[in-house]
Write a protein that holds these residues in place. Structure first.
Motif, mmCIF file in Angstrom:
data_model
loop_
_atom_site.group_PDB
_atom_site.id
_atom_site.type_symbol
_atom_site.label_atom_id
_atom_site.label_comp_id
_atom_site.label_asym_id
_atom_site.label_seq_id
_atom_site.Cartn_x
_atom_site.Cartn_y
_atom_site.Cartn_z
ATOM 1 N N LYS A 1 1.729 -50.041 -29.521
ATOM 2 C CA LYS A 1 2.943 -50.833 -29.284
ATOM 3 C C LYS A 1 3.423 -50.640 -27.853
ATOM 4 O O LYS A 1 3.879 -51.574 -27.209
ATOM 5 C CB LYS A 1 4.044 -50.350 -30.227
ATOM 6 N N TYR B 1 5.181 -52.875 -24.190
ATOM 7 C CA TYR B 1 6.579 -52.740 -23.779
ATOM 8 C C TYR B 1 6.755 -53.308 -22.388
ATOM 9 O O TYR B 1 5.880 -53.196 -21.537
ATOM 10 C CB TYR B 1 6.976 -51.254 -23.741
ATOM 11 N N LYS B 2 7.924 -53.876 -22.184
ATOM 12 C CA LYS B 2 8.244 -54.261 -20.805
ATOM 13 C C LYS B 2 8.710 -53.018 -20.058
ATOM 14 O O LYS B 2 9.138 -52.047 -20.662
ATOM 15 C CB LYS B 2 9.358 -55.314 -20.810
ATOM 16 N N ASP B 3 8.637 -53.081 -18.741
ATOM 17 C CA ASP B 3 9.050 -51.924 -17.933
ATOM 18 C C ASP B 3 10.488 -51.544 -18.197
ATOM 19 O O ASP B 3 11.328 -52.407 -18.318
ATOM 20 C CB ASP B 3 8.909 -52.251 -16.439
ATOM 21 N N GLU C 1 1.783 -46.468 -32.720
ATOM 22 C CA GLU C 1 2.912 -46.405 -31.792
ATOM 23 C C GLU C 1 2.419 -46.583 -30.353
ATOM 24 O O GLU C 1 2.974 -47.353 -29.583
ATOM 25 C CB GLU C 1 3.580 -45.037 -31.949
#
Lengths: 308, 450
Positions: free
Chosen positions: B444, B448-450, B441
């Motif tokens: 991942k 992530y985008k902001d 997790e």
């Protein structure tokens, strides 16, 4: 002119779409209700507006400018889950949060003292937050949110956990700030509060903006031409029998000395009245019943569109 | 930048103003001082100062007497024991020694032959301390030794002439540009370097764990408090994390400086106020004059050797490794803190992998110090998870400059990388509630985008 404009804002988390192509505009100086059930995407939307996260696509404008790193100083945000540093003193904490919002030290202190005086809590300055009751902490949280005189104030469930007296106090302050020029976004799932306070609303469900507009307009759009008729005495036999053959209305509900009647359009209200008078009904009261936002919301979520 | 400074200030002041910080910072050196001062003080006071012992010598060796019955060479008294020769029956003395003002009886029986093992006895109600026991044994040994030397027909002074004192003196040599051999004194280099290496590595180890954990706890607290959402609506999550890491590092540096100052002050001042020489901690009083001399000599050598260290090099490099290591681990701890809730068990399963390299470096350290220029030392210095502990341990052994520079560069680059990496995890983690987090997790979240 709008203080805040959202254009086709999209935000995805993993495989879940939290904000799905949302657009709306908050008019300057208004109190704007952001409605929706828990998990509808309100908080995700607010986090985009407060620059905590960024939209995957779409645009957000604050006061005509594309959202940028300077904007947090112009926004005040009170999250639903309140939080303060428990071990920190009230004064230090407020000073810190105010300075993070870009206020110079002296101005922060002056403004904070004004607020504490307004709430008659100046003697809390040196107290640790953990020594205060929950309601007291909420007041501190509110001050922290508004001390930098934000152009846009975003309040997420501002009354949850407040007793009626304090809720009223905060409500008055919200009105006051609004009068002084702050635009306010008020996020909640409690529809009755919105009806009371907000001028405009957006309904959010499953990440989508299902409905936006002026509260009064929305109600007009969704009204079902229901009228309440108060009468005294007995109803004529035909009405009791509800002979609808020549009357273009439908009795929705019968109560003690009151009828709930649905007509086809507003224009038919005079005809209805004339008909009733002609039938010898002694009318005491006659008024239109508008749908509550709650009803509108439920109908909207269930897929009904406004009755045009 | 201004906001980073505000966050830094808050993180720093909140900790420094805490009572627990003030107490541990001030009390630790005093605890250290107590450990140095109290045992010798107790050693001196516990016995009420002096022990008066009756020496009953039936062998005639220890308390030799002249014709008039006067003892020729009595046993010299020490700081804590006086020896009084007595002439009476043991059985009588055992009954009356306390009335006579003695604390105990040292009984030397008559020897069956010159070669017999010497078994002496001590009678008393109380017990002898280890130090006193050794003192008595030494004193009486000496008496028998000199008797044996005399019996063999030697002068005691002659024997002293035969004794040899060997000390291995190390000199560092290197060639200057002209090709001349340059010598440099290095006294006790190896011992001092070992001690210093251990000490510096250990300090960094403690700092990594204590302050890394502090960063993690503080991140968890903000997340659980929900204040984090208020703060990051004003500043970028990365600023908050960085400000916190920097603020806590300043607390660590301040604490180290205060400790160094206080310890230095205590070492200087204590002897002035209490009249105790801290070097005279264990068993100094029982040492012979010669032994004391070597001891003092050793202390001098220690001071000389310490002053010979290349501090202008060691201190800045130590600081780089201290900060580099701290930043790497604090960043990792911050990332973990952001990812977990208040579930301690969950945080443990995520902190374990962070702790393992720290613990490994400590267990590798003895081998590294044994061979500070060996391949193990070299490769561990190149791995930034180990180098913050391994390199400082090597510093007193003067590792090649290029190795220090290379390892330092790798460390600094890694520190920047991990702060960036932690920031990626942190910004997602602090807003994530009620989700059990795995490493997959976390991976991942990086993307992530902001």
């Amino acid at each position: 002119m709008s203080i805040l404009t959202l254009e086709n804002v999209v935000k995805n988390y993993d495989k879940h779409c939290a904000v799905d192509n949302v657009s709306f505009a908050v008019p300057k100086g208004s109190i704007y209700g952001l409605l929706g059930p828990n998990g509808a995407g309100k908080t995700s939307l607010i986090r985009i507006i407060t620059t905590i996260t960024r939209a995957d696509s779409g645009q957000v404008y604050l006061d005509g400018e594309r959202l940028n790193a300077n904007h947090p100083t112009q926004i005040g945000y009170m999250p639903e889950e309140r939080g303060l540093y428990k071990k920190m003193k009230v004064g230090e904490q407020l000073m810190y949060l105010a300075q993070l919002k870009g206020m110079p030290k002296r101005e922060a202190k002056k403004n904070l003292m004004e607020w504490l005086e307004k709430f008659e809590i100046t003697d809390w300055w040196g107290k640790k937050v953990e020594e205060l009751s929950k309601g007291m902490q909420q007041k501190i949280q509110f001050i922290a949110t508004v001390v930098h005189r934000p152009k846009l104030l975003i309040l997420d469930e501002p009354f949850s956990g407040l007793d009626p007296i304090n809720a009223n106090l905060i409500k008055d302050e919200i009105y006051q700030l609004n009068k002084e020029g702050s635009s306010i976004i008020f996020s909640t799932h409690r529809m009755e509060q919105v009806e009371e306070i907000c001028e405009y609303i957006s309904l959010i469900n499953q990440g989508k903006n299902v409905l936006s507009g002026k509260v009064a307009d929305v109600k007009q759009d969704f009204k079902q031409h229901l009228f309440s008729i108060g009468y005294s005495g007995d109803l004529p036999a035909e009405l009791v029998m509800q002979d609808a053959e020549n009357a273009n209305f439908e009795i929705v509900e019968r109560k003690e000395q009151e009828l709930l009647v649905k007509i086809e359009s507003d224009e038919a209200s005079n005809a209805l009245l004339q008909y009733l008078i002609q039938k010898g009904v002694h009318i005491r009261a006659f008024h239109e019943i508008l749908p509550t936002l709650n009803e509108i919301f439920i109908r909207q979520v269930n897929g009904e569109s406004p009755v045009k | 930048m201004n906001k980073l400074w505000l966050i830094f200030q808050r993180e720093f002041l909140v900790r420094v103003k805490k009572r627990s910080f003030i107490l541990t910072t001030l009390l630790t050196p005093f605890a250290f001082a107590l450990i140095m001062i109290v045992p010798p003080m107790i050693g001196q006071m516990g016995d009420n100062g002096m022990k008066r012992l009756a020496v009953l010598d039936e062998s005639g060796v220890v308390m030799q007497r002249d014709n008039s019955g006067k003892v020729i060479a009595p046993i010299a008294d020490t700081k804590s024991i006086t020896f009084k020769p007595v002439e009476t029956q043991l059985t009588d003395l055992q009954k009356s020694y306390q009335e006579d003002g003695f604390d105990g009886i040292v009984y030397i029986p008559e020897l069956a032959s010159n070669d017999a093992a010497i078994r002496i006895q001590y009678f008393s109600e109380g017990q002898l301390s280890m130090g006193d026991k050794r003192t008595i044994e030494k004193k009486i040994e000496k008496k028998f030794e000199s008797k044996k030397i005399k019996d063999a027909g030697f002068e005691e002074k002659m024997i002293e002439q035969f004794q040899a004192d060997v000390a291995l003196n190390q000199k560092q040599i290197y060639l200057d540009e002209a090709g001349n051999v340059i010598e440099k004194d290095k006294q006790n280099g190896a011992e001092i370097a070992t001690a210093m290496g251990f000490f510096m590595a250990f300090i960094i180890y403690i700092i990594l764990i204590v302050y890394g954990m502090q960063v993690m706890r503080s991140v968890m607290e903000e997340k659980m408090n929900r204040i984090v959402e208020v703060v990051i609506s004003s500043v970028k999550p990365f600023q908050l994390m960085l400000g916190k890491i920097l603020g806590v590092s300043a607390v660590g540096i301040l604490q180290l400086l205060i400790w160094a100052g206080l310890i230095f002050g205590i070492i200087l001042l204590v002897p002035l106020f209490f009249g105790i020489d801290p070097s005279q901690t264990q068993g100094m009083s029982e040492m012979s004059a010669a032994e004391q001399e070597t001891m003092i000599d050793y202390t001098n050598q220690l001071i000389i050797s310490l002053s010979q260290q290349n501090w202008g090099f060691i201190l800045p490099v130590f600081l780089v490794y201290f900060l580099g290591g701290y930043f790497i681990y604090a960043a990792l701890f911050a990332a973990v803190g952001s990812a977990v809730g208040d579930d301690l068990g969950e945080s443990q399963s995520l902190t374990m992998p962070i702790m393992i390299p720290v613990i490994l470096s400590i267990s590798f350290m003895p081998a590294v110090i044994d061979n500070p220029d060996g391949p193990l030392a070299f490769w561990l210095s190149m791995i930034p998870f180990f180098s913050p502990i391994i390199m400082p341990a090597r510093l007193p052994f003067e590792p090649p400059l290029w190795e220090v520079l290379l390892s330092g560069a790798i460390l600094i680059a890694t520190a920047f990388f991990f702060i960036w990496l932690a920031g990626r995890i942190y910004r997602v983690g602090i807003l994530m509630y009620g989700k059990k987090v795995t490493f997959k997790e976390l991976g991942k979240w990086l993307f992530y985008k902001d």
